[in-house]
Design a protein around this motif. Structure first.
Motif, PDB file in Angstrom:
ATOM      1  N   THR A  11      44.124  36.574  39.128  1.00 35.78           N
ATOM      2  CA  THR A  11      43.396  37.143  37.440  1.00 35.78           C
ATOM      3  C   THR A  11      42.853  36.877  36.434  1.00 35.78           C
ATOM      4  O   THR A  11      41.676  37.333  35.583  1.00 35.78           O
ATOM      5  CB  THR A  11      45.128  36.304  35.936  1.00 35.78           C
ATOM      6  N   GLU A  12      42.214  35.597  37.312  1.00 35.38           N
ATOM      7  CA  GLU A  12      41.365  34.711  36.000  1.00 35.38           C
ATOM      8  C   GLU A  12      40.293  35.676  36.896  1.00 35.38           C
ATOM      9  O   GLU A  12      38.462  35.925  35.820  1.00 35.38           O
ATOM     10  CB  GLU A  12      40.938  33.205  36.896  1.00 35.38           C
ATOM     11  N   TRP A  13      39.827  35.916  37.730  1.00 36.12           N
ATOM     12  CA  TRP A  13      38.813  36.647  38.735  1.00 36.12           C
ATOM     13  C   TRP A  13      38.550  38.102  37.825  1.00 36.12           C
ATOM     14  O   TRP A  13      37.297  38.511  37.817  1.00 36.12           O
ATOM     15  CB  TRP A  13      39.587  37.086  39.769  1.00 36.12           C
ATOM     16  N   LEU A  14      39.690  38.637  37.665  1.00 38.59           N
ATOM     17  CA  LEU A  14      39.728  40.016  37.331  1.00 38.59           C
ATOM     18  C   LEU A  14      38.940  39.945  35.688  1.00 38.59           C
ATOM     19  O   LEU A  14      39.079  40.969  35.083  1.00 38.59           O
ATOM     20  CB  LEU A  14      41.165  40.659  36.794  1.00 38.59           C
ATOM     21  N   LYS A  15      38.716  39.141  34.843  1.00 40.82           N
ATOM     22  CA  LYS A  15      38.250  38.346  33.569  1.00 40.82           C
ATOM     23  C   LYS A  15      37.673  38.467  33.590  1.00 40.82           C
ATOM     24  O   LYS A  15      36.399  38.145  32.708  1.00 40.82           O
ATOM     25  CB  LYS A  15      39.474  36.894  32.555  1.00 40.82           C
ATOM     26  N   GLN A  16      36.131  37.562  34.958  1.00 38.59           N
ATOM     27  CA  GLN A  16      35.148  38.077  35.174  1.00 38.59           C
ATOM     28  C   GLN A  16      34.587  39.064  34.606  1.00 38.59           C
ATOM     29  O   GLN A  16      34.871  40.200  35.928  1.00 38.59           O
ATOM     30  CB  GLN A  16      35.052  36.870  36.125  1.00 38.59           C
ATOM     31  N   LYS A  17      33.427  38.643  33.799  1.00 42.21           N
ATOM     32  CA  LYS A  17      32.153  40.156  33.472  1.00 42.21           C
ATOM     33  C   LYS A  17      32.138  40.879  34.778  1.00 42.21           C
ATOM     34  O   LYS A  17      31.634  41.579  35.153  1.00 42.21           O
ATOM     35  CB  LYS A  17      31.548  39.166  32.007  1.00 42.21           C
ATOM     36  N   GLN A  18      31.514  39.673  35.576  1.00 41.79           N
ATOM     37  CA  GLN A  18      30.974  40.262  36.597  1.00 41.79           C
ATOM     38  C   GLN A  18      32.011  40.583  37.783  1.00 41.79           C
ATOM     39  O   GLN A  18      31.562  42.029  38.604  1.00 41.79           O
ATOM     40  CB  GLN A  18      30.463  38.741  38.068  1.00 41.79           C
ATOM     41  N   THR A  19      33.313  40.036  37.779  1.00 41.09           N
ATOM     42  CA  THR A  19      34.006  41.631  38.492  1.00 41.09           C
ATOM     43  C   THR A  19      34.716  41.897  37.356  1.00 41.09           C
ATOM     44  O   THR A  19      34.488  43.283  38.875  1.00 41.09           O
ATOM     45  CB  THR A  19      35.603  40.899  38.283  1.00 41.09           C
ATOM     46  N   GLN A  20      34.653  42.847  36.203  1.00 41.96           N
ATOM     47  CA  GLN A  20      34.758  44.189  35.818  1.00 41.96           C
ATOM     48  C   GLN A  20      33.511  45.149  35.936  1.00 41.96           C
ATOM     49  O   GLN A  20      33.710  46.258  36.245  1.00 41.96           O
ATOM     50  CB  GLN A  20      35.016  43.436  34.916  1.00 41.96           C
ATOM     51  N   VAL A  21      32.482  44.678  35.891  1.00 41.15           N
ATOM     52  CA  VAL A  21      31.002  45.328  36.627  1.00 41.15           C
ATOM     53  C   VAL A  21      30.885  45.810  37.537  1.00 41.15           C
ATOM     54  O   VAL A  21      31.177  46.903  37.845  1.00 41.15           O
ATOM     55  CB  VAL A  21      29.933  44.782  35.919  1.00 41.15           C
ATOM     56  N   VAL A  22      31.255  45.549  38.489  1.00 36.45           N
ATOM     57  CA  VAL A  22      31.452  45.636  39.788  1.00 36.45           C
ATOM     58  C   VAL A  22      32.965  46.599  39.771  1.00 36.45           C
ATOM     59  O   VAL A  22      32.485  47.875  40.916  1.00 36.45           O
ATOM     60  CB  VAL A  22      31.170  45.115  40.939  1.00 36.45           C
ATOM     61  N   LEU A  23      33.899  46.834  39.687  1.00 42.51           N
ATOM     62  CA  LEU A  23      35.095  47.566  39.809  1.00 42.51           C
ATOM     63  C   LEU A  23      34.777  48.492  38.844  1.00 42.51           C
ATOM     64  O   LEU A  23      35.077  49.718  39.650  1.00 42.51           O
ATOM     65  CB  LEU A  23      36.197  46.464  39.337  1.00 42.51           C
ATOM     66  N   PHE A  24      34.162  48.751  38.159  1.00 42.09           N
ATOM     67  CA  PHE A  24      34.278  49.714  37.043  1.00 42.09           C
ATOM     68  C   PHE A  24      32.496  50.553  37.787  1.00 42.09           C
ATOM     69  O   PHE A  24      33.148  51.837  38.069  1.00 42.09           O
ATOM     70  CB  PHE A  24      32.955  49.732  35.013  1.00 42.09           C
ATOM     71  N   SER A  25      32.146  49.962  38.231  1.00 39.25           N
ATOM     72  CA  SER A  25      30.749  51.428  38.738  1.00 39.25           C
ATOM     73  C   SER A  25      31.226  51.332  40.227  1.00 39.25           C
ATOM     74  O   SER A  25      30.475  52.661  40.512  1.00 39.25           O
ATOM     75  CB  SER A  25      29.367  50.123  38.782  1.00 39.25           C
TER      76      SER A  25
END
Length: 527
Positions: free
Chosen positions: A3-17
């Protein structure tokens, strides 16, 4: 922890892209078995060997070319994030139009399908132009390649998803079933739904915000990602880079496309990167995989499952792309990859010839088929590691900020036209050349490797500003030869910036030519 990993903006950008790039991959795999579905062919009013099969596939790339130009301008004016969202909506609309082709108006199925392919191309082409820029502006200098390569691994995941769905519905429902070709099309809507759902979580790039004098928003964006203590330093760096670009003047398409202008040289490097990628022949392999294996002597069902195995192998081997691209460099991967692809296709030509004449030569199918599988699988891996990512990455690294989206758009336009030609001509070449098609690709890979070795600079592990220095020095030297410009320094990665530990962590980085440039990341993987 997850959950903490998914909350990171870095993670969100990579997953979205990654999801956006996967959408592009899904389309590549989607049409491969639809092209051989008898109900689809009947609905379109064409035969399996009709040139219109290739036209339906290839017009998509014309849409991509136009979409890249429109989306890059939109993303420059409105923002990278809104640009991505608009492209997602366009791709979803095009997909729905394709799904509806032949419903209620059978005689108009072909025009509707062509319109759907073009509209979908507008959206996907826009994504191809904007997403690499978005990612590059949010990645550190020694990890830009890794970030984009990881996203392109998602591209191959999308391709695999499409082909596996095709295989399942084709062998469950049969090649005469309407839903065996409509289900793979409509399933693509999963990607737009995920992307639209995740857009609200994403930051706009502080670089774009500073470029448009939205300093307060840029500060909030940096604070949300890094914390308040990082705001002042990062804003100062971005403002200094923006002030320097204002002194140099805004870059227009005329500056990029007219020979002799300041940005003509990087534009040619961008154009040739995509032309050379198309010349590797793997646009044809990804769309017409089953037909390639049939050329090696396999029956239709076996060819389809071998193609699926090839795509799964492709997905796994893409891991080496993001491991190597920031360690060995873009240029090294492309030159080495072109060499081995030329060798592989030459071997495939020999094996294809033996397969065609196996009965008269009394050669067992497995004697040519098994080596053919091995060579084609390895060639696919070589393409994924060496050529899939660099032509998309380099344009995001060599242009100034005011021209970066335009440079990415030119890259997609060239990619669109080049792949339009390849996917249009491949069925014709299948029919007229047979296994000699492999020899054509062997020659085209040789040309691609030679041009890259002569004229493509290494842009990895350098700041955007340092990469622009190469073109200034080339102009002063009066040559484009990488071996001559700056004493050949741009033939390889700068030694002082290579992360020997391979973990992308913080380290002291030597300054080149006494300039800091924009060295700090906008998204730092180690935070």
């Amino acid at each position: 922890m997850l959950t903490e990993w998914l909350k990171q903006k870095q993670t969100q950008v990579v997953l979205f892209s990654s999801t956006a790039i996967a959408l592009y991959g899904y389309d590549q795999g989607m049409m491969s078995l639809i092209n051989t579905n008898y109900h689809y062919l009947g609905t379109m009013g064409i035969k399996e060997n009709d040139p219109m099969v290739g036209i339906i596939v290839s017009v998509y790339y014309l849409g991509c070319a136009l979409g890249a130009v429109i989306a890059s301008q939109f993303a420059d004016k409105v923002g990278r994030k809104p640009g991505v969202l608009a492209c997602v909506g366009m791709a979803a609309l095009g997909n729905l139009i394709m799904f509806c082709a032949g419903k209620g108006l059978p005689q108009g199925a072909l025009p509707v399908m062509l319109i759907g392919r073009i509209v979908m191309g507008l959206g996907v082409g826009g994504l191809d132009a904007v997403v690499p820029v978005y990612t590059s502006e949010l990645s550190e200098d020694d990890a830009r390649g890794t970030a984009l390569a990881q996203e392109f691994q998602a591209n191959i995941l999308g391709l695999n998803m499409a082909f596996i769905i095709n295989i399942l519905v084709t062998h469950t429902l049969g090649k005469y079933s309407e839903w065996a070709w409509r289900i793979p099309i409509i399933t693509m809507q999963i990607y737009p739904i995920l992307l639209i759902s995740g857009t609200a979580l994403l930051p706009e790039t502080p670089r774009w915000l500073v470029l448009h004098q939205q300093t307060d928003r840029a500060k909030r964006s940096i604070a949300a990602v890094f914390g308040e203590d990082q705001v002042d330093d990062r804003i100062k760096e971005l403002q200094e880079a923006h002030e320097q670009e204002e002194k140099d003047g805004m870059v227009t398409y005329a500056d990029m496309l007219i020979p002799g202008r300041d940005q003509w040289h990087p534009t040619v490097v961008t154009i040739m990167g995509q032309v050379n990628q198309a010349l590797t022949g793997y646009g044809a392999v990804s769309v017409y995989g089953p037909q390639i294996f049939e050329l090696l002597g396999f029956e239709t069902t076996a060819a389809e499952f071998l193609t699926m195995g090839n795509y799964l192998f492709y997905l796994g081997m893409m891991t080496f792309a993001w491991i190597l691209i920031d360690r060995k460099g873009r240029r090294w991967l492309m030159v080495t990859g072109a060499f081995w692809l030329a060798v592989s296709f030459a071997i495939l030509c020999l094996l294809g010839g033996l397969a065609v004449h196996q009965s008269e030569l009394q050669i067992p199918l497995l004697a040519t088929g098994i080596p053919g599988i091995v060579v084609l699988y390895l060639a696919t891996a070589v393409f994924g590691i060496g050529w899939l990512v660099p032509p998309w990455l380099i344009p995001t690294e060599i242009f100034p900020s005011s021209a970066r989206a335009n440079g990415a758009a030119i890259s997609v336009v060239v990619w669109g036209f080049a792949n339009f030609a390849v996917t249009l001509l491949t069925p014709i070449m299948f029919t007229n050349l047979g296994y000699w098609l492999f020899l054509v690709f062997a020659g085209s890979n040789t040309l691609s490797g030679c041009w890259t070795w002569l004229y493509c600079p290494e842009s990895g592990n350098r700041t955007f500003e340092e990469n622009q220095e190469f073109f200034k020095e080339a102009a002063d030297a009066g040559t484009w030869s990488v071996r001559v410009v700056a004493n050949g320094d741009y033939r390889r990665l700068p030694d002082e910036k290579v992360d020997q530990a391979g973990d992308g962590g913080d380290q002291d980085v030597a300054k080149k030519n006494g300039k800091d440039g924009e060295r700090e990341p906008l998204l730092n993987r180690s935070n």
